[in-house]
Design an enzyme around this catalytic site. Structure first.
Site, PDB file in Angstrom:
ATOM      1  N   SER A   9       0.847  -1.179   0.000  1.00 39.73           N
ATOM      2  CA  SER A   9       0.000   0.000   0.000  1.00 39.73           C
ATOM      3  C   SER A   9       0.887   1.235   0.000  1.00 39.73           C
ATOM      4  O   SER A   9       2.042   1.183   0.451  1.00 39.73           O
ATOM      5  CB  SER A   9      -0.895  -0.001   1.246  1.00 39.73           C
ATOM      6  OG  SER A   9      -1.536   1.237   1.420  1.00 39.73           O
ATOM      7  N   TYR A  22      -2.703  -0.703  11.092  1.00 41.21           N
ATOM      8  CA  TYR A  22      -2.548  -1.125   9.697  1.00 41.21           C
ATOM      9  C   TYR A  22      -1.292  -0.520   9.079  1.00 41.21           C
ATOM     10  O   TYR A  22      -0.504  -1.214   8.428  1.00 41.21           O
ATOM     11  CB  TYR A  22      -3.788  -0.714   8.911  1.00 41.21           C
ATOM     12  CG  TYR A  22      -3.751  -1.032   7.442  1.00 41.21           C
ATOM     13  CD1 TYR A  22      -4.076  -2.304   6.983  1.00 41.21           C
ATOM     14  CD2 TYR A  22      -3.403  -0.069   6.506  1.00 41.21           C
ATOM     15  CE1 TYR A  22      -4.046  -2.607   5.630  1.00 41.21           C
ATOM     16  CE2 TYR A  22      -3.369  -0.357   5.149  1.00 41.21           C
ATOM     17  CZ  TYR A  22      -3.696  -1.625   4.718  1.00 41.21           C
ATOM     18  OH  TYR A  22      -3.665  -1.906   3.372  1.00 41.21           O
TER      19      TYR A  22
END
Length: 329
Positions: free
Chosen positions: A138, A151
């Site tokens: 990501s 996260y």
């Protein structure tokens, strides 16, 4: 011979879309996830797309389960050619509202799940001197944002792990390769089933891409694993570059905008998959709740795959500009 592919987190989102993408070219796809209903539906999608499906219920935070799943795949489908790590979990909340056990669980699934999957894959690929591991990352592997500390921390850890592993594989001169695909905001079911302590429904920060864009990038990376990483979408490229040169400015910008931009107007759903699968008795599919505001294409991805052509066109355009300028003079 049909390619054997393992996809973790395959019952929804990027994992499910990636499994279907591999299936369209006839691959044998092992689907690793926890939710029984979601897994069964994903297996049907793979079969309908032309592939062979092997659903395996597994919690990637448990190494023994991952190792057993890898053995089952090789016994039933054959030697693993590609292993794609996608599975993750998260908590949407300010850091101090996340319980230590929840933070640990997020880290166990989102970071150690990748470590365990990579180990199970390498233990089988290295002796054969063949195979590819794709880590789905990501933009948040480079740039942390508010409300997603667990996260973001796990994605940063994956990035460091990937860098170390790639150095070791290069040192060993092996034909086993690892690459990473850094994703933008994607319309996946995670925003409907993530543990959420925000007053409203969490959402990906726009612009939002459909899971098929991400899956197409995963497929390309699996076929071209020599590049250390791929960036998907202009927002990913812009975020990573901006963080490199103006991290402090991004801190202040996200402090002002990061809370509002990650919450939709509708009330939050009650599902939470941190400890138990949200799709055990309901199939969420590959897409999340934001189809009406998501795009199914990325020009940046095309440009990334055709870097030489883009460079040649840019050089030609620059030369033409210089020529025209001189001619006018």
């Amino acid at each position: 011979m049909a390619q054997v592919v393992v996809v973790t987190g395959a019952s929804g989102g990027i994992g499910r879309a990636s499994a279907v993408a591999f299936a369209r070219r006839g691959a044998k796809v092992a689907l690793l996830a926890r939710g029984e209903t979601g897994l069964a539906a994903a297996a049907r999608d793979v079969e309908e797309a032309g592939g062979t499906a092997l659903p395996v219920e597994v919690d990637v935070a448990d190494y023994e389960q991952v190792e057993d799943a890898a053995g089952k795949v090789e016994r039933e489908l054959g030697p693993i050619d590609v292993w794609v790590n996608v599975a993750f979990s998260s908590v949407f909340a300010p850091f101090q509202q996340i319980e230590p056990s929840e933070f640990q669980r997020t880290t166990d699934v989102t970071y150690l799940g990748y470590v365990y999957g990579t180990r199970a894959a390498l233990d089988r690929m290295k002796p054969r001197d063949h195979g590819t591991i794709v880590q789905v990352g990501s933009a948040l592997a480079y740039r942390g944002i508010p409300l997603q500390s667990a996260y973001c921390g796990a994605k940063h850890a994956i990035q460091g792990f990937h860098d170390s592993l790639r150095c070791e594989l290069l040192h060993d001169k092996t034909n086993v390769h690892a690459t990473m695909v850094q994703m933008p905001a994607v319309n996946t079911p995670q925003f409907s089933w993530v543990l959420n302590r925000l007053p409203k429904h969490p959402q990906p920060v726009p612009p939002i891409f459909q899971p098929e864009v991400a899956a197409d990038a995963v497929l390309y990376a699996a076929d071209h694993p020599h590049r250390r990483e791929y960036w998907v979408g202009m927002p990913t490229a812009a975020t990573i570059i901006a963080n490199k040169f103006a991290a402090g400015l991004l801190d202040r910008y996200l402090a002002r905008t990061g809370y509002k931009s990650q919450q939709a107007d509708e009330p939050a759903e009650k599902a939470a998959n941190l400890w138990e699968p949200a799709d055990d008795d309901r199939d969420y599919g590959a897409h999340g709740a934001f189809d009406d505001r998501s795009t199914a294409r990325s020009y940046q991805v095309w440009a990334s795959r055709h870097r030489r052509l883009v460079a040649a066109l840019a050089t030609g355009a620059a030369a033409a500009t210089v020529y025209l300028t001189r001619s006018q003079r």
